[in-house]
Motif scaffolding. Structure first.
Motif, PDB file in Angstrom:
ATOM      1  N   VAL A 113      10.061  -0.490 -49.200  1.00 42.97           N
ATOM      2  CA  VAL A 113       9.396   0.400 -48.241  1.00 42.97           C
ATOM      3  C   VAL A 113      10.182   1.711 -48.165  1.00 42.97           C
ATOM      4  N   THR A 148      -1.344  -2.466 -45.484  1.00 42.38           N
ATOM      5  CA  THR A 148      -0.094  -2.482 -44.714  1.00 42.38           C
ATOM      6  C   THR A 148      -0.314  -2.489 -43.202  1.00 42.38           C
ATOM      7  N   LEU A 167       5.624  -4.413 -45.718  1.00 35.90           N
ATOM      8  CA  LEU A 167       5.004  -3.677 -44.615  1.00 35.90           C
ATOM      9  C   LEU A 167       3.615  -4.273 -44.424  1.00 35.90           C
TER      10      LEU A 167
END
Ligand SMILES: Cc1ncc(COP(=O)(O)O)c(C=O)c1O
Length: 430
Positions: free
Chosen positions: A221, A253, A356
């Motif tokens: 990320v 996400t 995420l």
């Protein structure tokens, strides 16, 4: 010509090896007969749970009935005109919808293409035209596609780039921050500044291109502080910021675009994959004045923004809204992350669990040591899981990351069944 006898995976693999170029890889020696939501059946009738989603394309699952119905309805009207010859409303409506979803309090415009690589190519073309500058800075471990420009941007040599060069010039790679591997946000930002000192003057750089979460690179990320630092550099030097959301976009996400969580909005976004639930369409959304820089005829393509892709993408948006799939992505991500952490607590080989929203992965290393990536174990776990009925994919520069891209429409029970198989496969190979 079809064969008279029922096909087996082995027989089809043999025909494939005779007829299909070797360079087209295949993660699993399986031929699919049909798919429904997060399940697949092969030509021999075996059932699989699909945690790969055709590489992040199936956030709404296989053959979602509403998306299929929308495409069928579109087919009954017209299948192709080429938007540059005769236009159609679904293209415009899709642009309006995505412009409204993209972050940034400034006027935006969009255009549509067919593949992720094409979206990235067009984002670069637009950035170059708009700034009048040639340079692009991408990042180590980044993946942007298989065309020559996007290969140039890609930050992993084997198997993508080897033997295919030369690539377009004026592309440079800075370091992507990966704390597990000793690259901090400061290191990453310094490496950008180093390129601006050593390789190309800032006034010749059109854009930085970055994935909010590196997909093929291993589900790293991009930290908010890194994006903020990059944007500060971009603003100082009149450089544009491109978010490659080809893998992260379309709700994976927990927000429609992952960059909605960024502290600053990108100037351009490349999107593709899950935006149309399995139908090929991609797009670029960005600042209106930047998007409008190239003149008529400079952008487009015969199939670009096909009516079928537009109809599918509009249906995907309807399904997301009605079924609250963004919230679902967040909850599903938490469920998967918790299960992977529980596995990591028992299995030292799992060096990290990260991601995420519902874009989650685990990294396998010998003894859990990040310096000793275990690609071999990763391959064996994935093969064992497939044997047990779960389709997984690896990623990561060292091929030692297992990523989960299960449809957001999958039932909890099915996701849990898949996670159980993953856990059993890992335990079996410890
Ligand atoms: C971040 C990113 N950009 C671009 C691409 C290229 O997309 P496509 O394979 O549709 O050309 C991919 C594909 O995996 C991707 O993950």
């Amino acid at each position: 010509m079809s064969q008279a006898t029922p096909s087996t995976n082995a027989a089809l693999m043999e025909r494939r090896s005779q007829a299909i170029a070797r360079g087209v890889g295949q993660a699993h020696p399986i031929f699919v007969a049909r798919g429904r939501n997060a399940e697949l059946w092969d030509v021999e009738g075996r059932r699989y749970i699909d945690f790969a989603g055709g590489i992040a394309v199936l956030n709404t699952g296989h053959s979602h009935p509403e998306i299929v119905a929308a495409v069928k309805a579109q087919l009954d009207l017209y299948s192709h005109t080429c938007f540059q010859v005769l236009a159609y409303e679904p293209y415009v409506e899709l642009a309006e919808r995505l412009i409204a979803l993209a972050p940034g309090a400034f006027p935006k415009k969009a255009l549509f293409l067919s593949t992720g690589a094409e979206a990235v190519e067009n984002a670069v073309k637009i950035a170059r035209f708009s700034t009048g500058r040639p340079g692009v800075i991408a990042f180590t471990g980044g993946y942007h596609g298989r065309t020559l420009m996007t290969l140039g941007l890609t930050g992993k040599v084997a198997p993508y780039k080897s033997g295919f060069g030369p690539f377009p010039g004026e592309v440079f790679h800075a370091r992507f921050p990966v704390p597990l591997h000793g690259v901090s946000v400061e290191d990453a930002l310094q490496s950008v500044e180093q390129i601006l000192r050593n390789d190309i003057e800032p006034t010749r750089v059109a854009a930085f291109i970055v994935e909010p979460v590196q997909g093929e690179g291993g589900f790293h990320v991009a930290p908010k502080a890194f994006i903020a630092g990059l944007k500060a550099l971009a603003d100082r030097h009149g450089i544009l910021l491109i978010a490659d959301e080809v893998q992260t976009g379309a709700g994976r996400t927990g927000t429609w675009f992952a960059c909605e969580r960024w502290p600053v909005a990108p100037d351009l976004i490349a999107t593709a994959k899950s935006m149309a639930g399995g139908f090929p369409i991609s797009g670029v959304i960005g600042r209106a004045e930047v998007m409008d820089a190239p003149g008529p005829g400079g952008l487009g393509g015969t199939y670009a923004g096909s009516p079928l892709g537009c109809a599918a993408a509009l249906a995907v948006l309807r399904v997301f809204e009605r079924d609250r799939l963004l919230e679902r992505a967040q909850l599903l991500g938490e469920r998967i992350t918790a299960a992977l952490h529980a596995m990591a607590a028992q299995m030292p080989a799992i060096a990290e669990v990260r991601g995420l929203g519902a874009m989650v992965a685990l990294e396998l290393c010998q003894g859990g040591d990040p310096q000793r990536p275990d690609a071999d174990m990763t391959r064996r776990v994935i093969a064992e899981a497939a044997r047990r009925g779960l389709i997984l994919l690896s990623c990561g520069t060292d091929g030692n990351v297992i990523r989960i891209l299960v449809p957001l429409t999958a039932e909890d029970a099915l996701v849990d069944e898949g996670l159980q198989i993953l856990g059993d496969s890992l335990r079996g190979l410890q």
